[in-house]
Enzyme design. Structure first.
Site, PDB file in Angstrom:
ATOM      1  N   CYS A  33       0.861  -1.180   0.000  1.00  0.00           N
ATOM      2  CA  CYS A  33       0.000   0.000   0.000  1.00  0.00           C
ATOM      3  C   CYS A  33       0.899   1.232   0.000  1.00  0.00           C
ATOM      4  CB  CYS A  33      -0.890  -0.016   1.244  1.00  0.00           C
ATOM      5  SG  CYS A  33      -1.933   1.448   1.372  1.00  0.00           S
ATOM      6  N   GLU A  41     -10.313   0.463  -5.895  1.00  0.00           N
ATOM      7  CA  GLU A  41      -9.394  -0.452  -5.200  1.00  0.00           C
ATOM      8  C   GLU A  41     -10.041  -1.790  -4.862  1.00  0.00           C
ATOM      9  OE1 GLU A  41      -6.958   0.676  -1.986  1.00  0.00           O
ATOM     10  OE2 GLU A  41      -6.685   2.724  -2.708  1.00  0.00           O
ATOM     11  N   CYS A  92      -4.584   6.298  -4.591  1.00  0.00           N
ATOM     12  CA  CYS A  92      -4.005   4.961  -4.427  1.00  0.00           C
ATOM     13  C   CYS A  92      -2.542   5.055  -4.871  1.00  0.00           C
ATOM     14  CB  CYS A  92      -4.769   3.941  -5.276  1.00  0.00           C
ATOM     15  SG  CYS A  92      -4.048   2.280  -5.189  1.00  0.00           S
TER      16      CYS A  92
HETATM   17  N1  LIG Z   1      -6.547  -2.113  -2.204  1.00  0.00           N
HETATM   18  C1  LIG Z   1      -5.169  -2.488  -2.437  1.00  0.00           C
HETATM   19  C2  LIG Z   1      -4.279  -2.244  -1.252  1.00  0.00           C
HETATM   20  C3  LIG Z   1      -4.180  -0.790  -0.857  1.00  0.00           C
HETATM   21  C4  LIG Z   1      -3.531   0.113  -1.895  1.00  0.00           C
HETATM   22  C5  LIG Z   1      -3.375   1.526  -1.402  1.00  0.00           C
HETATM   23  N2  LIG Z   1      -4.490   2.261  -1.049  1.00  0.00           N
HETATM   24  C6  LIG Z   1      -2.222   2.292  -1.983  1.00  0.00           C
HETATM   25  O1  LIG Z   1      -2.108   3.502  -1.659  1.00  0.00           O
HETATM   26  O2  LIG Z   1      -1.390   1.726  -2.677  1.00  0.00           O
HETATM   27  C7  LIG Z   1      -5.090  -3.978  -2.830  1.00  0.00           C
HETATM   28  O3  LIG Z   1      -6.020  -4.739  -2.527  1.00  0.00           O
HETATM   29  O4  LIG Z   1      -4.098  -4.363  -3.441  1.00  0.00           O
END
Ligand SMILES: N[C@@H](CCC[C@H](N)C(=O)O)C(=O)O
Length: 277
Positions: free
Chosen positions: A75, A210, A219
């Site tokens: 993340c 996401e 993200c």
């Molecule tokens: N939802 C993503 C994990 C989180 C990613 C995040 N918010 C970022 O900033 O990179 C997943 O399930 O891979």
């Protein structure tokens, strides 16, 4: 047990951050989901756990859970909040912090201007590594979804991403194509879905649906994946400002197989809290 936490965000992608260096908790998928609930819980896109490292060469171990309770590999916005958290809580006084993630390591640098730079590692592009079902590696793949054919790039930044290039991100079908592509059978571990509008070789606009959290205000891994996809498609240079609904991330990638993607942006604390777990 009463557990201390900090509510943080990176450009509006929000987190509950828990120090498990000095506390202990027992978590289940259901407990994470209840904590993530924005009406009946704390409310967050991801839960971040700060743990002692298992590898003595690292400073900390970093675990991440999506709002739906699934544990994930990486993340980007969370990594910046992680760096701010361990410094604010005086768990370290280092400016460069090495953290173990589920898929390797990340190097976090707290800069003098308070921005945090994260070495996100090299992207993985082979279908097996993403994972994505395809006959061979390509910059663009055709995918059938919701009775239409779309063109995507597939990139792993430790976690799986699909990136679509759109003409107008403000009117992109994020709410419909996002969930349909997130669970597309060619992504066996599901995927995060980015909708990128190219403004120029150094500027893009991006919205990300996401995996396990829905559309977020930003993200970090999605921004990295979008720049990698844009470079592979010959649309972007090696240094790009990514404009997300919550603000701007700076991403650079030299383009080589072993080259790390570098991400720079802010991290903020919102409040401290305690919750019975
Ligand atoms: N939802 C993503 C994990 C989180 C990613 C995040 N918010 C970022 O900033 O990179 C997943 O399930 O891979």
């Amino acid at each position: 047990m009463l557990v201390r936490f900090t509510k943080m965000h990176g450009l509006g992608n929000d987190f509950m951050v828990v120090d498990l260096v000095t506390q202990r908790i027992r978590l289940s998928e259901d407990k994470v989901r209840r904590l993530a609930d924005r009406h009946m819980g704390v409310g967050f896109d991801q839960l971040l756990l700060v743990e002692p490292p298992t590898n003595p060469e690292m400073d900390f171990r970093y675990r991440i859970y999506n709002a739906d309770g699934s544990e994930v590999e990486h993340c980007g916005n969370g990594a910046r909040c992680f760096a701010r958290f361990v410094r604010d809580k005086r768990l370290t006084n280092k400016d460069v912090i090495a953290v173990e993630t589920a898929k390797g390591k990340a190097l976090l640098t707290i800069r003098a201007d308070n921005q945090i730079e994260v070495d996100m590692g090299a992207p993985a592009l082979s279908p097996a590594a993403i994972p994505f079902i395809a006959d061979g590696q390509a910059a663009v793949y055709s995918l059938d979804v919701n009775n239409q054919r779309v063109q995507i790039s597939a990139v792993s930044m430790g976690n799986p991403h699909a990136v679509l290039v759109v003409d107008d991100v403000d009117h992109a079908p994020v709410e419909t194509l996002g969930p349909a592509l997130e669970s597309h059978p060619r992504f066996p571990a599901k995927a995060n879905i980015g909708f990128m509008q190219i403004i120029s070789p150094t500027q893009v606009k991006l919205r990300v649906y996401e995996r396990g959290a829905g559309e977020t205000m930003a993200c970090g891994t999605g921004a990295c994946a979008a720049v990698v996809a844009g470079r592979l498609r010959g649309l972007l240079g090696d240094s790009v400002d990514v404009h997300l609904p919550g603000g701007v991330l700076h991403i650079s990638w030299k383009g080589g197989k072993e080259d790390s993607v570098m991400m720079t942006g802010p991290a903020a604390s919102v409040f401290e809290g305690q919750v019975f777990l």
